[in-house]
Design a protein around this motif. Sequence first.
Motif, PDB file in Angstrom:
ATOM      1  N   LEU A 174     -20.976  13.860  12.921  1.00 48.33           N
ATOM      2  CA  LEU A 174     -21.200  13.579  11.503  1.00 48.33           C
ATOM      3  C   LEU A 174     -20.360  12.388  11.054  1.00 48.33           C
ATOM      4  O   LEU A 174     -20.833  11.504  10.335  1.00 48.33           O
ATOM      5  CB  LEU A 174     -20.853  14.804  10.658  1.00 48.33           C
ATOM      6  N   ASN A 175     -19.115  12.358  11.486  1.00 48.40           N
ATOM      7  CA  ASN A 175     -18.224  11.258  11.112  1.00 48.40           C
ATOM      8  C   ASN A 175     -18.716   9.949  11.702  1.00 48.40           C
ATOM      9  O   ASN A 175     -18.757   8.919  11.015  1.00 48.40           O
ATOM     10  CB  ASN A 175     -16.805  11.572  11.601  1.00 48.40           C
ATOM     11  N   ALA A 176     -19.120   9.973  12.965  1.00 52.75           N
ATOM     12  CA  ALA A 176     -19.559   8.746  13.628  1.00 52.75           C
ATOM     13  C   ALA A 176     -20.817   8.175  12.984  1.00 52.75           C
ATOM     14  O   ALA A 176     -20.968   6.953  12.863  1.00 52.75           O
ATOM     15  CB  ALA A 176     -19.807   9.020  15.106  1.00 52.75           C
ATOM     16  N   VAL A 177     -21.730   9.040  12.551  1.00 53.81           N
ATOM     17  CA  VAL A 177     -23.003   8.591  12.003  1.00 53.81           C
ATOM     18  C   VAL A 177     -22.888   8.183  10.546  1.00 53.81           C
ATOM     19  O   VAL A 177     -23.451   7.164  10.115  1.00 53.81           O
ATOM     20  CB  VAL A 177     -24.073   9.694  12.165  1.00 53.81           C
ATOM     21  N   HIS A 178     -22.161   8.944   9.759  1.00 53.60           N
ATOM     22  CA  HIS A 178     -22.174   8.755   8.309  1.00 53.60           C
ATOM     23  C   HIS A 178     -20.926   8.080   7.739  1.00 53.60           C
ATOM     24  O   HIS A 178     -20.960   7.629   6.594  1.00 53.60           O
ATOM     25  CB  HIS A 178     -22.358  10.106   7.607  1.00 53.60           C
ATOM     26  N   GLY A 179     -19.846   8.039   8.482  1.00 53.53           N
ATOM     27  CA  GLY A 179     -18.609   7.463   7.943  1.00 53.53           C
ATOM     28  C   GLY A 179     -18.065   6.372   8.834  1.00 53.53           C
ATOM     29  O   GLY A 179     -16.992   6.512   9.418  1.00 53.53           O
ATOM     30  N   ARG A 180     -18.788   5.272   8.945  1.00 55.90           N
ATOM     31  CA  ARG A 180     -18.442   4.249   9.929  1.00 55.90           C
ATOM     32  C   ARG A 180     -17.024   3.716   9.759  1.00 55.90           C
ATOM     33  O   ARG A 180     -16.265   3.605  10.733  1.00 55.90           O
ATOM     34  CB  ARG A 180     -19.446   3.100   9.864  1.00 55.90           C
ATOM     35  N   THR A 181     -16.660   3.366   8.528  1.00 54.12           N
ATOM     36  CA  THR A 181     -15.322   2.818   8.299  1.00 54.12           C
ATOM     37  C   THR A 181     -14.260   3.861   8.594  1.00 54.12           C
ATOM     38  O   THR A 181     -13.253   3.595   9.269  1.00 54.12           O
ATOM     39  CB  THR A 181     -15.195   2.334   6.845  1.00 54.12           C
ATOM     40  N   PHE A 182     -14.480   5.082   8.109  1.00 58.58           N
ATOM     41  CA  PHE A 182     -13.528   6.160   8.315  1.00 58.58           C
ATOM     42  C   PHE A 182     -13.411   6.501   9.795  1.00 58.58           C
ATOM     43  O   PHE A 182     -12.312   6.723  10.319  1.00 58.58           O
ATOM     44  CB  PHE A 182     -13.985   7.376   7.501  1.00 58.58           C
ATOM     45  N   PHE A 183     -14.549   6.533  10.491  1.00 65.34           N
ATOM     46  CA  PHE A 183     -14.536   6.864  11.912  1.00 65.34           C
ATOM     47  C   PHE A 183     -13.781   5.794  12.700  1.00 65.34           C
ATOM     48  O   PHE A 183     -12.997   6.114  13.605  1.00 65.34           O
ATOM     49  CB  PHE A 183     -15.968   6.990  12.431  1.00 65.34           C
ATOM     50  N   LEU A 184     -14.008   4.533  12.361  1.00 65.64           N
ATOM     51  CA  LEU A 184     -13.311   3.449  13.043  1.00 65.64           C
ATOM     52  C   LEU A 184     -11.804   3.595  12.873  1.00 65.64           C
ATOM     53  O   LEU A 184     -11.044   3.463  13.835  1.00 65.64           O
ATOM     54  CB  LEU A 184     -13.780   2.102  12.488  1.00 65.64           C
ATOM     55  N   ALA A 185     -11.368   3.883  11.648  1.00 61.10           N
ATOM     56  CA  ALA A 185      -9.935   4.046  11.407  1.00 61.10           C
ATOM     57  C   ALA A 185      -9.382   5.246  12.167  1.00 61.10           C
ATOM     58  O   ALA A 185      -8.264   5.199  12.709  1.00 61.10           O
ATOM     59  CB  ALA A 185      -9.679   4.201   9.908  1.00 61.10           C
TER      60      ALA A 185
END
Length: 326
Positions: free
Chosen positions: A29-40
């Motif tokens: 879910l994080n990888a698909v929907h929260g790109r900036t957050f997932f990268l951090a």
Amino acid sequence: MPRNGRAELDAAGIVDPGLRAAYAACRELNAVHGRTFFLATRLLPAARRPAVHALYGFARHADDIVDDLGDGRSFADRAAQLGSLAVSLGTALDGGPAAHPVLAAVADTARRYDIERQHFIDFLASMRMDLDVTDYPAYADLARYVHGSAAVIGLQVLPVLGTVVPRAEATPHAAALGVAFQLTNFLRDVGEDLDRGRIYLPADELAAFGVDRGLLVWCRRVRRTDPRVRRALAHMAARTRAVYRRATPGIGMLEPVSRACVACAATLYREILDEIADSGYAVLHRRVAVPARRRAAVALPGVARALAARLRATRRVRTPSPARGA
């Protein structure tokens, strides 16, 4: 499950197959929907990433209940589903069976890091507001919503990140960063929110610039940005930058291995404000984003800082303390 996901779960000591699957679902879910957050999040030590994915996954799951308007569910259906989620979360937090994978993961995370239950209660209260609140007369009204939808996210994540000062000292800064992220999202997504019938901008401040719902709807429809809207959004962007400034001292209060992650997220979210300004505040008919090359340029130095912090932490653990009196 991706190899990196398995390595993160191994590092966190999560061995139960059901829990591993639950955490993996949150990571996706994080990888698909929260790109900036997932990268951090990739800048955190592997052992801490699953907890952040679980917190994101739960928030996303609840948000989808109130924001997925294309599935034909009625207001009553959504309210009932959100109420059921609250009950199911309580059961999972009490150690009972989890009705959904994200609940299994977030309940495990809450126990591991001793995250206050009230933060989840406050979050769900704000999600409930999204079902029937469509406008906010003043910033004080919006702030009540933002506390549950954003400030508590910062407070949930803080125990995972760890601090070098008493946690209470870092708490206001963590809450402020959550608020800054949310205010940034409000400005970026104003057009999409309008399509859902919601305006997350204080009505009295819009009115001070001659803006109301009718003007926003018109700008959305004709794909134009009225100068009055531009000035109102610039005012709100300036206030959001001030919230980032209040949050920034908290980064140095975190454990060194967590600082690069939060600094990266804060930088990238602030740059969303830059992109909004560069677009001429044309957010009513387009969704701005920080270009991928810029995200990489911010993240790569963060990787170096994160690795250096982990190396220093490892050396401190491996280096025996000198004997007293030596």
